[in-house]
Design an enzyme around this catalytic site. Structure first.
Site, PDB file in Angstrom:
ATOM      1  N   ARG A 131     -74.139   9.281  63.584  1.00 60.83           N
ATOM      2  CA  ARG A 131     -73.968   8.694  64.906  1.00 60.83           C
ATOM      3  C   ARG A 131     -72.761   7.755  64.873  1.00 60.83           C
ATOM      4  NH1 ARG A 131     -79.418   8.372  63.362  1.00 60.83           N
ATOM      5  NH2 ARG A 131     -80.852   9.626  64.660  1.00 60.83           N
ATOM      6  N   LYS A 181     -81.350   4.738  62.392  1.00 64.62           N
ATOM      7  CA  LYS A 181     -82.326   4.136  63.296  1.00 64.62           C
ATOM      8  C   LYS A 181     -83.510   3.595  62.509  1.00 64.62           C
ATOM      9  CE  LYS A 181     -81.369   6.680  67.561  1.00 64.62           C
ATOM     10  NZ  LYS A 181     -81.936   7.541  68.612  1.00 64.62           N
ATOM     11  N   HIS A 221     -71.009  12.079  69.870  1.00 63.18           N
ATOM     12  CA  HIS A 221     -72.287  12.773  69.763  1.00 63.18           C
ATOM     13  C   HIS A 221     -72.088  14.280  69.857  1.00 63.18           C
ATOM     14  CE1 HIS A 221     -76.299  11.299  69.103  1.00 63.18           C
ATOM     15  NE2 HIS A 221     -76.807  12.267  69.850  1.00 63.18           N
ATOM     16  N   ARG A 244     -71.437  15.402  66.482  1.00 62.15           N
ATOM     17  CA  ARG A 244     -72.713  15.423  65.747  1.00 62.15           C
ATOM     18  C   ARG A 244     -73.465  16.719  66.064  1.00 62.15           C
ATOM     19  NH1 ARG A 244     -76.836  12.119  63.517  1.00 62.15           N
ATOM     20  NH2 ARG A 244     -78.884  12.234  64.520  1.00 62.15           N
ATOM     21  N   HIS A 264     -83.075  12.586  61.493  1.00 65.52           N
ATOM     22  CA  HIS A 264     -84.118  12.707  62.507  1.00 65.52           C
ATOM     23  C   HIS A 264     -85.486  12.401  61.914  1.00 65.52           C
ATOM     24  CE1 HIS A 264     -81.587  15.653  65.158  1.00 65.52           C
ATOM     25  NE2 HIS A 264     -81.345  14.395  65.433  1.00 65.52           N
ATOM     26  N   TYR A 315     -81.246  22.572  67.801  1.00 66.02           N
ATOM     27  CA  TYR A 315     -80.018  23.217  67.343  1.00 66.02           C
ATOM     28  C   TYR A 315     -80.224  24.691  67.027  1.00 66.02           C
ATOM     29  CZ  TYR A 315     -78.394  18.459  67.270  1.00 66.02           C
ATOM     30  OH  TYR A 315     -78.068  17.189  67.652  1.00 66.02           O
TER      31      TYR A 315
END
Length: 303
Positions: free
Chosen positions: A154, A178, A249, A252, A275, A284
């Site tokens: 990110r 995150k 993004h 990404r 993730h 994806y």
């Protein structure tokens, strides 16, 4: 906001920041959502979270729909409200949880736009060709693009990198994602060359006493701002004929899609992207399938 709302939202933001370890970007999103909820609730006569009702929450979401907000936005704001009201009950700021009965529209899972391999190649090649004219900034921009595509990180993770987070010997970068979860992501030879050129020539030319350990620097020597990194991607992509206008993004998404199309398994891509849920990564596979179907429709005589 009134005093009761203001105190509760500020305390909730501190909870998100220090107990749940959410990024400032996420905390800011929650605060924006809840500030709008507070404004709507006060217009209905709800002076504080203790008086909030499910009816008031539904009225707020209905108002969002009237204003033309996207389904994904409304779904996110409903989640913000539910998280907030549950926290209010746990902390004694409310005696009941009106958010527990709150339904929200299911957000449509839009397929992310991605670049083709030829478009990525053109993006990186044209940026590399301009380095001689752009000097240290060109070397930085090339590294920004190479790392975004090579690692799928990110933009906030990229700008948060320190020099010591990069292991050139093993071609690994240590990323703080995150929830402050750390992961190591590999990068390839082209990104390694861009990194070496930046550290040898580019970074020393921009570094100042304010640079600290930051890997990527702005024009004044401070840590590169994510907004500047976004502008770099948009501006450099504008020089590629026919390429869609994507931000970091988008690179990404592109990295993840190309990994899967190249044969990487879903779990590995999940680890690379950081993730928490495999379900998030599975979008994806839909991108890859859609691209396959589009190619089939164009190429097969009986499609």
């Amino acid at each position: 906001m009134g005093a009761a709302w203001d105190d509760a939202v500020e305390a909730f933001a501190e909870h998100l920041r220090h107990e749940r370890n959410l990024s400032e970007h996420s905390v800011r999103g929650y605060r924006t959502d809840l500030s709008q909820l507070a404004e709507h609730a006060q217009a209905l006569g709800v002076e504080g979270p203790a008086d909030l009702t499910t009816r008031a929450l539904r009225s707020w979401l209905a108002n969002q729909q009237t204003l033309g907000r996207a389904r994904a936005t409304i779904a996110r704001r409903a989640t913000s409200a539910r998280t907030f009201t549950a926290w209010c009950v746990r902390t004694g700021r409310a005696s009941s949880d009106p958010g527990a009965l709150l339904a929200s529209p299911k957000a449509r899972r839009e397929l992310p736009a991605v670049l083709s391999e030829s478009e990525v190649r053109a993006l990186l090649d044209t940026t590399a060709e301009s380095v001689a004219d752009d000097g240290p900034v060109g070397l930085r921009d090339l590294l920004v693009l190479e790392l975004l595509y090579a690692t799928g990180v990110r933009v906030g993770e990229l700008c948060g990198l320190d020099v010591d987070d990069v292991d050139p010997g093993r071609r690994l970068v240590r990323v703080l994602g995150k929830g402050r979860k750390e992961r190591s992501v590999p990068y390839g030879v082209p990104a390694a060359h861009a990194l070496d050129a930046w550290l040898t020539t580019g970074r020393p030319a921009l570094a100042t006493s304010d640079s600290g350990p930051a890997l990527l620097l702005g024009l004044r020597g401070g840590r590169l701002d994510p907004r500047t990194a976004r502008k770099v991607v948009h501006d450099r992509l504008a020089a590629v004929d026919g390429a869609p206008d994507l931000g970091p993004h988008g690179l990404r998404h592109t990295a993840a899609t190309h990994l899967l199309e190249g044969g990487a398994d879903l779990r590995s891509v999940q680890e690379v992207l950081g993730h928490a849920s495999l379900g998030t990564t599975q979008i994806y596979t839909h991108v890859s399938n859609e691209r396959l179907r589009a190619a089939y429709r164009l190429a097969h005589p009986r499609a």
